[in-house]
Design a protein around this motif. Sequence first.
Motif, PDB file in Angstrom:
ATOM      1  N   LYS B 331       0.848  -1.198   0.000  1.00  3.99           N
ATOM      2  CA  LYS B 331       0.000   0.000   0.000  1.00  3.99           C
ATOM      3  C   LYS B 331       0.882   1.246   0.000  1.00  3.99           C
ATOM      4  O   LYS B 331       0.602   2.225  -0.710  1.00  3.99           O
ATOM      5  CB  LYS B 331      -0.909  -0.018   1.233  1.00  3.99           C
ATOM      6  CG  LYS B 331      -2.119   0.882   1.086  1.00  3.99           C
ATOM      7  CD  LYS B 331      -3.015   0.781   2.299  1.00  3.99           C
ATOM      8  CE  LYS B 331      -4.053   1.885   2.246  1.00  3.99           C
ATOM      9  NZ  LYS B 331      -4.816   1.992   3.468  1.00  3.99           N
ATOM     10  N   GLU B 332       1.961   1.186   0.754  1.00  2.99           N
ATOM     11  CA  GLU B 332       2.907   2.301   0.832  1.00  2.99           C
ATOM     12  C   GLU B 332       3.463   2.624  -0.565  1.00  2.99           C
ATOM     13  O   GLU B 332       3.603   3.780  -0.940  1.00  2.99           O
ATOM     14  CB  GLU B 332       4.053   1.900   1.776  1.00  2.99           C
ATOM     15  CG  GLU B 332       5.013   3.004   2.110  1.00  2.99           C
ATOM     16  CD  GLU B 332       4.560   3.827   3.329  1.00  2.99           C
ATOM     17  OE1 GLU B 332       3.890   3.270   4.194  1.00  2.99           O
ATOM     18  OE2 GLU B 332       4.844   5.039   3.346  1.00  2.99           O
ATOM     19  N   LEU B 333       3.753   1.560  -1.322  1.00  2.00           N
ATOM     20  CA  LEU B 333       4.325   1.745  -2.659  1.00  2.00           C
ATOM     21  C   LEU B 333       3.274   2.131  -3.697  1.00  2.00           C
ATOM     22  O   LEU B 333       3.532   2.935  -4.595  1.00  2.00           O
ATOM     23  CB  LEU B 333       5.006   0.453  -3.138  1.00  2.00           C
ATOM     24  CG  LEU B 333       6.297   0.027  -2.455  1.00  2.00           C
ATOM     25  CD1 LEU B 333       6.790  -1.269  -3.067  1.00  2.00           C
ATOM     26  CD2 LEU B 333       7.366   1.100  -2.595  1.00  2.00           C
ATOM     27  N   LEU B 334       2.088   1.509  -3.586  1.00  2.00           N
ATOM     28  CA  LEU B 334       1.102   1.637  -4.670  1.00  2.00           C
ATOM     29  C   LEU B 334      -0.031   2.604  -4.372  1.00  2.00           C
ATOM     30  O   LEU B 334      -0.909   2.797  -5.220  1.00  2.00           O
ATOM     31  CB  LEU B 334       0.493   0.252  -4.985  1.00  2.00           C
ATOM     32  CG  LEU B 334       1.479  -0.850  -5.382  1.00  2.00           C
ATOM     33  CD1 LEU B 334       0.761  -2.193  -5.461  1.00  2.00           C
ATOM     34  CD2 LEU B 334       2.118  -0.530  -6.723  1.00  2.00           C
ATOM     35  N   ASP B 335      -0.012   3.164  -3.174  1.00  5.09           N
ATOM     36  CA  ASP B 335      -1.179   3.935  -2.725  1.00  5.09           C
ATOM     37  C   ASP B 335      -1.661   4.955  -3.763  1.00  5.09           C
ATOM     38  O   ASP B 335      -2.827   4.983  -4.135  1.00  5.09           O
ATOM     39  CB  ASP B 335      -0.861   4.657  -1.404  1.00  5.09           C
ATOM     40  CG  ASP B 335      -2.099   4.704  -0.525  1.00  5.09           C
ATOM     41  OD1 ASP B 335      -3.101   4.032  -0.899  1.00  5.09           O
ATOM     42  OD2 ASP B 335      -2.074   5.382   0.502  1.00  5.09           O
ATOM     43  N   GLY B 336      -0.749   5.784  -4.265  1.00  8.50           N
ATOM     44  CA  GLY B 336      -1.148   6.812  -5.224  1.00  8.50           C
ATOM     45  C   GLY B 336      -1.558   6.254  -6.562  1.00  8.50           C
ATOM     46  O   GLY B 336      -2.288   6.898  -7.324  1.00  8.50           O
ATOM     47  N   ALA B 337      -1.083   5.044  -6.849  1.00  5.99           N
ATOM     48  CA  ALA B 337      -1.320   4.474  -8.179  1.00  5.99           C
ATOM     49  C   ALA B 337      -2.586   3.617  -8.234  1.00  5.99           C
ATOM     50  O   ALA B 337      -3.011   3.217  -9.318  1.00  5.99           O
ATOM     51  CB  ALA B 337      -0.117   3.627  -8.586  1.00  5.99           C
ATOM     52  N   MET B 338      -3.188   3.328  -7.087  1.00  7.32           N
ATOM     53  CA  MET B 338      -4.356   2.431  -7.092  1.00  7.32           C
ATOM     54  C   MET B 338      -5.593   3.157  -7.603  1.00  7.32           C
ATOM     55  O   MET B 338      -5.918   4.249  -7.143  1.00  7.32           O
ATOM     56  CB  MET B 338      -4.640   1.929  -5.664  1.00  7.32           C
ATOM     57  CG  MET B 338      -3.675   0.851  -5.193  1.00  7.32           C
ATOM     58  SD  MET B 338      -3.589  -0.580  -6.274  1.00  7.32           S
ATOM     59  CE  MET B 338      -5.190  -1.267  -6.021  1.00  7.32           C
ATOM     60  N   PRO B 339      -6.313   2.553  -8.565  1.00  6.47           N
ATOM     61  CA  PRO B 339      -7.530   3.197  -9.063  1.00  6.47           C
ATOM     62  C   PRO B 339      -8.596   3.284  -7.972  1.00  6.47           C
ATOM     63  O   PRO B 339      -8.682   2.385  -7.124  1.00  6.47           O
ATOM     64  CB  PRO B 339      -7.988   2.279 -10.191  1.00  6.47           C
ATOM     65  CG  PRO B 339      -7.078   1.115 -10.218  1.00  6.47           C
ATOM     66  CD  PRO B 339      -6.032   1.274  -9.186  1.00  6.47           C
ATOM     67  N   GLN B 340      -9.366   4.361  -8.022  1.00  9.69           N
ATOM     68  CA  GLN B 340     -10.388   4.552  -6.983  1.00  9.69           C
ATOM     69  C   GLN B 340     -11.810   4.464  -7.541  1.00  9.69           C
ATOM     70  O   GLN B 340     -12.763   4.533  -6.792  1.00  9.69           O
ATOM     71  CB  GLN B 340     -10.190   5.915  -6.307  1.00  9.69           C
ATOM     72  CG  GLN B 340      -8.828   6.106  -5.637  1.00  9.69           C
ATOM     73  CD  GLN B 340      -8.620   5.204  -4.428  1.00  9.69           C
ATOM     74  OE1 GLN B 340      -9.555   4.928  -3.683  1.00  9.69           O
ATOM     75  NE2 GLN B 340      -7.401   4.717  -4.246  1.00  9.69           N
ATOM     76  N   THR B 341     -11.954   4.350  -8.864  1.00  9.68           N
ATOM     77  CA  THR B 341     -13.305   4.254  -9.425  1.00  9.68           C
ATOM     78  C   THR B 341     -13.493   2.901 -10.104  1.00  9.68           C
ATOM     79  O   THR B 341     -12.514   2.247 -10.495  1.00  9.68           O
ATOM     80  CB  THR B 341     -13.551   5.349 -10.484  1.00  9.68           C
ATOM     81  OG1 THR B 341     -12.701   5.073 -11.608  1.00  9.68           O
ATOM     82  CG2 THR B 341     -13.252   6.733  -9.945  1.00  9.68           C
ATOM     83  N   ALA B 342     -14.769   2.535 -10.273  1.00 11.86           N
ATOM     84  CA  ALA B 342     -15.083   1.227 -10.882  1.00 11.86           C
ATOM     85  C   ALA B 342     -14.536   1.151 -12.307  1.00 11.86           C
ATOM     86  O   ALA B 342     -13.934   0.130 -12.701  1.00 11.86           O
ATOM     87  CB  ALA B 342     -16.594   1.021 -10.892  1.00 11.86           C
TER      88      ALA B 342
END
Lengths: 225, 448
Positions: B331-342
């Motif tokens: 999560k620390e590494l990917l947090d900004g890169a994770m999509p937030q919409t369907a």
Amino acid sequence: MQRKLGEMMDDLLRVDDEAWGMYAFSRDILNRRIPPVTKIEMLVRARACGIEYARRMIRDYGTSDVREIAGKLNLKLELRSASMTGKRVLFASYTPPDKIEIMEEPVRRAAELVQAEQPALVELFPQAGIMNTILGHEIFHGVEDRYAQEIYTRTERILLWKLLGLKNYSTIRTLSEVGAMAFTQELNRLSYSPFILDILLYYSYDSASAEIIYRDVLGVSSGKV
Amino acid sequence: MDVANVVIGFIMVLSFFGLVWYCVKGYNLMVGFFVMSVLWTSIALIGNSIHPTSVMEGKTFIDVLTNVFQTGPENYGKAILVNIFFGAFFGRVLIDTGIAATLIRKVVELGGDKPRVTMSLLCIVTAVIFTSMTGIGPVISIAVIVLPIMLSLGIPSPIALFSFMGSIMAGIFGNIVNFKQYQAIFATANESYASYDYNTYFKFGMIAMAVSLIVVLVVSNVMMNKKISRAWAATPDTGATKDAPAISWISIILPVIGVVVLKVPIIFGFIFAALFALLTCGKLKGGFANVCRMLSKQFSDGAIDVAPMIGFLLTLSMFNNAATYASPYFKELLDGAMPQTALLLCIVFAILTPLGFFRGPMNLVGSGSAILAVVVATAAWPVQFLYPLFAITTVAPQHLDVTQSWVAWGFGYTKVPAKEYMKMSIPTGWIIGIILCAVVFFMYGNLV
């Protein structure tokens, strides 16, 4: 006790064309859809068709040499080593429009086997002779493609099902194989059915399974199956 | 951003690629996943001692070990192994009664000497069979009937193998045992996901099965071109066995009908369907002792069929639980890169579907359980939306993949080079992924 190759070949050389045809049918996916009487009629016509086209080739091209005929028909021959899928051993194939592949290994192994175990049969099954028999068989499939609209082995069909006016007919692959055997037998002037190569070529890979095929053929021959 | 956590995250990512390499090389998966479980648990424990994480809050060293190496396999055993054993037993019954073989012969007789038609019919019946059956034993039992038929029709062996494996993959989309297996992984990642059941998934499962089958058939037919050949081959096998009675054929889909329509528990469904098959095929004769012996043999044969999978599944369950301790670092590494919409998540899954091959990071029965933990940690995705997405990137690539036990067996059986097979399998898996991710968005995107 397992039978020797020579004993099996002696028996198989006496098997008639109808029995070989019924053996071929026993491997067909539509075997159970065709009544025995119809099968016998079909076999007679498929053999006649193979012989007729062999004579036509000899007449048209002035030779019975299978390599020459293959050349005249622009069929390309490729030799490959071997191909086995489970217990199925492939000897040769024809892929439209012009590719014939023959597996060298089973032919070579069969010739060596005959030489070692049954020298008396070498005259009947020399390596070059087996190769020509197989090539003749595959040429027939090329001929079938060229005469697909009229040749018996491609025009004979059976009705598989009908539903609300829809009908599904199918050709019968065995007839094609029986025609090809008769074709190559005629071209190569063989005194035996080329179907015998099923057992001879298979034997060098798995003698026990070759004996199963042998018993199937004899079972058909004696009317047991 | 905590530097120590980032460094630990990188070490985990590196080890993750090591696992992918290990899977691709074809080494033993059971041992590989056990080693990864030990590695990630150890790294997570070290990381927690430097900078405590929320997932280990209030847990002792022994609690962590217990969760990974005891609770993981125990929960898995409760949720899955029983289903797998009964599923395998049912598969054995379908083989022993000749029901599966009869269905195959019947469709071949319907199609006749038309390679494309008969291949399509064989693929449809294979897909239906594998909505209930599972394990390498039943696959081999069906393969040795189907593949020689396809070859005898002149279908090239790479296409025969691909279409057969592809139709199994299509069937697995509707397979209850597989559903239970992946659902247990979801329940591990988030307890609230445990309520998600087969009935809720069923509609999507059937759509996925149909879409996959169509894609597999289109690819097979396109690749076949005009290469249908005539072959001179010999085989000792005539395939001449007695037909199972028509009434018994329905037993193939009885477990699914039982669960979906009658809401019966799946184990009861398998037992009932197996007994129905045995009864209608006249196999429950010869006295009580004989019938008991037969049932016992079928159960043990079924257990043998799935035995190689069991060890792997148990170490995979350890890895799943270890992955939950690894999730803060990802999560620390990917947090900004994770999509937030369907929509974005569906697009990412569609693009990354090929990473489900080689037991890769999108594959739940590979290294994908860590990604699941990360995805679950980043947002509260509804399970009705998230499960089908992971099912797509798991089922489609995995069951076409060279690391799948029965695909590997198929290479040995047909002598098809893996490279030739993969030219069809990887694009097919990807196409299926793209189509089905779009389907998920339209069916469940509104739930997010």
